[in-house]
Design an enzyme around this catalytic site. Sequence first.
Site, PDB file in Angstrom:
ATOM      1  CD1 TRP A 198      -2.521   1.479   0.556  1.00 58.42           C
ATOM      2  CD2 TRP A 198      -0.788   2.135   2.677  1.00 58.42           C
ATOM      3  NE1 TRP A 198      -3.434   2.959   1.114  1.00 58.42           N
ATOM      4  CE2 TRP A 198      -1.870   3.389   2.056  1.00 58.42           C
ATOM      5  CE3 TRP A 198      -0.391   2.859   3.108  1.00 58.42           C
ATOM      6  CZ2 TRP A 198      -2.130   4.580   3.084  1.00 58.42           C
ATOM      7  CZ3 TRP A 198      -0.350   3.106   3.821  1.00 58.42           C
ATOM      8  CH2 TRP A 198      -0.958   4.537   3.749  1.00 58.42           C
ATOM      9  CG  ASP A 366     -15.536   6.084   1.991  1.00 60.94           C
ATOM     10  OD1 ASP A 366     -16.970   5.875   2.863  1.00 60.94           O
ATOM     11  OD2 ASP A 366     -14.433   5.490   3.225  1.00 60.94           O
ATOM     12  CE  LYS A 475     -10.628   7.322  -4.820  1.00 57.77           C
ATOM     13  NZ  LYS A 475     -10.548   8.313  -3.814  1.00 57.77           N
ATOM     14  CD1 TRP A 476     -15.252  -0.593  -7.799  1.00 59.00           C
ATOM     15  CD2 TRP A 476     -16.557  -0.201  -8.917  1.00 59.00           C
ATOM     16  NE1 TRP A 476     -15.916  -1.985  -7.845  1.00 59.00           N
ATOM     17  CE2 TRP A 476     -17.077  -1.511  -8.119  1.00 59.00           C
ATOM     18  CE3 TRP A 476     -18.468  -0.155 -10.587  1.00 59.00           C
ATOM     19  CZ2 TRP A 476     -17.592  -1.842  -8.913  1.00 59.00           C
ATOM     20  CZ3 TRP A 476     -19.920  -1.069 -10.678  1.00 59.00           C
ATOM     21  CH2 TRP A 476     -18.961  -1.772  -9.928  1.00 59.00           C
ATOM     22  CG  ASP A 477     -11.700   3.167  -3.402  1.00 55.82           C
ATOM     23  OD1 ASP A 477     -10.101   2.473  -3.514  1.00 55.82           O
ATOM     24  OD2 ASP A 477     -11.855   3.743  -2.446  1.00 55.82           O
ATOM     25  CG  MET A 478     -12.461  -4.017  -4.481  1.00 57.63           C
ATOM     26  SD  MET A 478     -10.969  -5.324  -3.417  1.00 57.63           S
ATOM     27  CE  MET A 478     -11.859  -6.493  -3.824  1.00 57.63           C
ATOM     28  CB  CYS A 525     -10.178   3.701  -6.656  1.00 66.02           C
ATOM     29  SG  CYS A 525      -9.253   4.154  -4.676  1.00 66.02           S
ATOM     30  CG  ASP A 547      -4.941   5.199  -0.958  1.00 63.07           C
ATOM     31  OD1 ASP A 547      -5.463   5.865  -1.766  1.00 63.07           O
ATOM     32  OD2 ASP A 547      -5.530   5.214  -0.103  1.00 63.07           O
TER      33      ASP A 547
HETATM   34  C1  DGJ Z   1      -8.716   4.041  -0.889  1.00 65.79           C
HETATM   35  C2  DGJ Z   1      -8.853   4.922  -1.680  1.00 65.79           C
HETATM   36  O1  DGJ Z   1      -7.627   5.181  -2.714  1.00 65.79           O
HETATM   37  C3  DGJ Z   1      -9.118   6.980  -1.138  1.00 65.79           C
HETATM   38  O2  DGJ Z   1      -8.770   7.690  -2.697  1.00 65.79           O
HETATM   39  C4  DGJ Z   1     -10.256   6.856  -0.758  1.00 65.79           C
HETATM   40  O3  DGJ Z   1     -11.182   7.220  -1.896  1.00 65.79           O
HETATM   41  C5  DGJ Z   1     -10.679   5.771   0.272  1.00 65.79           C
HETATM   42  N1  DGJ Z   1     -10.741   5.136   0.028  1.00 65.79           N
HETATM   43  C6  DGJ Z   1     -11.893   6.112   1.153  1.00 65.79           C
HETATM   44  O4  DGJ Z   1     -12.269   5.555   1.935  1.00 65.79           O
END
Ligand code: DGJ
Length: 728
Positions: A198, A366, A475-478, A525, A547
């Site tokens: 990370w 978020d 923005k589709w996060d995981m 993302c 990040d």
């Molecule tokens: C991880 C993403 O990489 C960040 O940019 C942000 O959207 C956070 N999650 C939000 O929980």
Amino acid sequence: MGISYFEEKKIFKLDTERTTYLIGLSPEGYVGHIYYGRRLLGEGSNYLLRMQEPPYTPSVNLREKSSFLDAFPTEYPTGGIGDYRESCLDVRGESGSIGSELLFDSYRILKGKEKLAGLPASFGRQEDVETLEIICEDSILQLRAILSYSVFACCDMITRSVRIENIGSRHLKLEKVYSACLDMDNRDFEMLTLTGSWARERCIQRGRVRYGKQMVSSVRGESSHQEHPFIALVTPETTQESGEIYAMNFVYSGNFIAQAELSQYGNVRMVMGIHEDYFCWNLRPGEMFQTPEAVLTYSAQGLGRMTRNFHDFYREHIIRSPHKYGKRPVLINNWEATYFDFDSEKLVDIAKEAGKAGIEMLVMDDGWFGKRNCDDSSLGDWTVNEEKITAGLPDLVQRVNDAGLKFGIWFEPEMISPDSDLYRAHPDWAIQIKGRRPTQIRAQYVLDLSRPEVVDYAYKCIADILHCAPIAYVKWDMNRQLCDIGSSCLKEDAQGELMHRYVLGVYEMQERLVNEFPDLLLENCSGGGARFDPGMLYYSPQIWCSDDVDAVERLRIQEGTALIYPLASMGAHIGDCPNHVVGRNTPFATRGHVALAGTFGYELDITQISKEEREQIPEQVGLYHKYRPLIQGGDYYRLASWSMEKPYDCWEVAAKDKSHALVTFVQVLAQPNVHSRVIYLRGLEEKWKYRLEGTEEIYSGEELMKCGYLVPSCKGDFISFLYHFVRN
Ligand code: DGJ
């Protein structure tokens, strides 16, 4: 160019502009790998299969079948019949034992390329791509394997995938089914991979291939921060400009393996596919299994050529979005500005200030839904939190639009918080092993997307929000990896299908999304860049890279990412200082120059930064618009690498027509008492003259490429310069 079959020699020849790939058949029908490398003008022949060397082919000397198979360079090795190197296919028959043997049956050559059911894959017009299908059968198992090769001549790319069909009446189990194999003689190869964690994704790693197996892999359910579905074998001394490279990348976003194996006769076997761990697929009579696609390229002109092959290929044949060459809005994202602590007023304040500076879109990250005020609740409850978004989402979107900005929104649709109404209603929708308390990561579980009703629910949540207001971007996060691999819906003998079915569920949701909202700009993302892979690029033209937005750390991350992925696919923002991850201070201008090598945007509270910084934004936005077409469509050259060798970093993007080029130079740590630095440009026309914009300096293309340009020495850490050379 394209695909030919020479019946007498039993050789398939796959030609791209600069490369040839040769496949040959043994007398009994084993499909062998003859050659991959520099383009051959003639038909080629099969002596490299070494069928005239002991132990000869099995049809000549039946006793030595294993010795033969264990040395034969093969296109698709199967397990259990005497080739002891890594197999690509392990099939358990009804008897319970593993063993399969594929022999050539027939072939088909077609113009164009068919879609891969349920999977992202490369595409092209009939004039761009030709496909060879080699159809093999195992008559005992009654199993057919269709080895597919698609040849994209102009970018020197060959894609490979395999379809396995059960043509018999017995239940088979696929315990392993990879997508590609490349057997070659070793040439003191070094293996190049991308590794990290990370906040430091995709760092370049290179080392000599040793005897035995070396691999990168993921069993995390995503392509991962740690290792990347990419492998290249390079000859020693390979540089940006010289050396030979065999590279494979995987069009898939879940578990993978990419491995090189150096074995007893000096053969290197390179394989790529879905990781066999946690995988077992039932193949009942009449069913088929489609593997994801592996993308192969060969370069005899160093890493630079490999990179440009990938960039061209992904831009033209993987990324579908209408935004890929379009004017993507410069965005400001509130994550690092506010984290969870925001409301409509705060967002509108940011939008107003951003609008004044020329920023074009606000992205609400978020924390806008359920009762999510930190990261421990509400995933799955995708209803707007009206304590924060006080007059509702349509009102907020309207106010942001009134400030002159488009509106974008964050989702994490694959997840479920234990503290959510969704979990209270459907605890069985979380991936978990029966009787075992599932592990939380970031206080959340993963939705079981092998279940169609869960896919439908998660998709509808996104679609409903997108229908309620004019939202331009998602923005589709995981944010977590998979573990406790169990589904309360799949039968006991189908639990081994869960991880792949999960990925298929993600793909299905994204496919629906881009079809229902064709103008939407989608950015994938995953806790930064844990799912930055070609599978995701098929749905979204950009992916959040990391990040870590520190300008210095980004040099390494973006260098590794741009080794294979086009610059305009890398989500890159200017963050605040001290940087939130490493605490470093870097000049605002340098942060801007580094972000310009990606999608370009802001990740800070514009109402709080200094006046001097705020005043730089309009000019930065102007630079982005000026250079966007070049960065989106040009040829990328890596001129110097801070992460590998130099005290500075330098890259160039040259227009395809060579009319201009932009060079970015970043001095990381200043050194005392040094000369100016010489950098050698690439991709220009030797005979043309180029003016360095903003100066009276004129150089010939030849001078800039052969003699180099002198970057004046200067004082100061973390400072950067842009040099735009324009044809005079
Ligand atoms: C991880 C993403 O990489 C960040 O940019 C942000 O959207 C956070 N999650 C939000 O929980």
